[in-house]
Design an enzyme around this catalytic site. Sequence first.
Site: not given
Ligand code: GDP
Ligand code: IMO
Ligand code: MG
Length: 437
Positions: A16, A41
Amino acid sequence: MKVDVILGLQWGDEGKGKIVDVFTPRYDVIARFQGGPNAGHTIEFDGKKFVLHTIPSGIFHPEKQNVIGNGVIIDPFILFQEVDSLLASNLNPIENLLVSRRAHLILPSHRLLDAAYEASKGADKIGSTLKGIGPAYTDKYSRVGLRVGNLNDSSFNSCYAYLKERHLEIVRQYKFDYINYLIDGLPFDEYEEAWLESVKRLKQFRFVDSEYYLNRCISDGKSVLAEGAQGTLLDIDFGSFPYVTSSNTITAGACAGLGIAPGQIGTVYGIFKAYCTRVGGGPFPTELHNEQGDHLRKAGHEFGSTTGRPRRCGWLDLPALNYAIMLNGVNKLIMMKADVMDSMESIRVCTSYEREGILSDKLPFDLGDEKIHPVYDTLPGWNSSSDGRMILEALPGNLVAYTNYIEQATGLPIEIISLGPDRTQTVFRKGEIKVSA
Ligand code: GDP
Ligand code: IMO
Ligand code: MG
């Protein structure tokens, strides 16, 4: 103008942050609507990588306004860790970030409660990020929490002391050894001191009645993008309860978490990974406990952005994806991390669940029911590198076929294919993204 929404369709971490950052140049205002520092994020550009927990992912465009909405819960200590890391990169979020007066605060003692509750659950623990999310939202719904708008109240200190004592009483009942428990590496007293300092710093931000601010933006013709946290399968109502977070992660959460009427919602962008991941406990029918799962984890660097925990990996689950699409009213899809599957010979996709000989494409009430077995289609992998192929025509044929297959199964267009973490590694399949009028 209408408010467009970006949210996750799986168990979070879909990417996201990357997509909100990519979309930000098209919008005037970026507003986070729920969750708190449990979110992580990630945004990458120009060889730099940032992980945001509370601050909206539009912050890297200083000319855009960012808003922390009323549905978000804020830990001032963690917020200022983010602020300081941005300041160190010559960005000043205090200038283009507004904070809702109605957003609730996460207190240090909420973190203790989270740890005490999890410890008491033993093997059944949720796998919480231990950021105090559940306890802080509990206080909100119990109508006792402290809000940003209370920071200047003369009663702030006494309310804080009352809540802390109430929390410590419960922690003691749980026989949780909070004296020796470290919060972000610090004993409780030290963490509390640092937290109280951060509370003072919080007053540097501009506090707003964000519902009025955002509705005025809408009527003034400004474009607003709402940023979700977590994912639909972690939603408090519709996720795999009790292995969920404590907020509504769905589009309805954007209305409640920003004060926007349902009729003001424009395009809902649903983000999903080309496969599935989950971090923490709870059911995951398509989870791979083999070398393919290990491969996805390694190739996708599937380790939590907030906690560093390894993410569980598995195949794409269409019943779950279609459930999420239904709940959110998704109009357009965005597929992330397709590059992670580059070297796979074949790919499986769950099309339905089988239970005692009966097939269903609906998500069951109890996703953890051991009698449920995923039924798969097998598709050929593209088995070639997508690296550097950032135009549609250059994409491997079987990657396009995989995309078309998902479009058919969901009935929705996949507007973007993401092929890497960097801003530039983004393929726009259907031309320019249009902001909802
Ligand atoms: P969010 O919580 O939804 O914002 O996602 P996160 O940042 O927790 O996890 C997504 C991970 O995948 C991060 O390390 C990003 O840098 C990485 N990422 C995002 N888009 C891509 C993609 O298209 N390919 C790869 N290989 N990594 C990606
Ligand atoms: P983003 O926004 C992935 C998961 C935790 C746990 C459950 C409850 O980066 O996608 P909490 O801390 O809310 O009590 O945890 O939800 N969890 C997530 N997993 N991405 C997240 O956020 C998360 N936020 C909470 O791992 O299983
Ligand atoms: Mg995340």
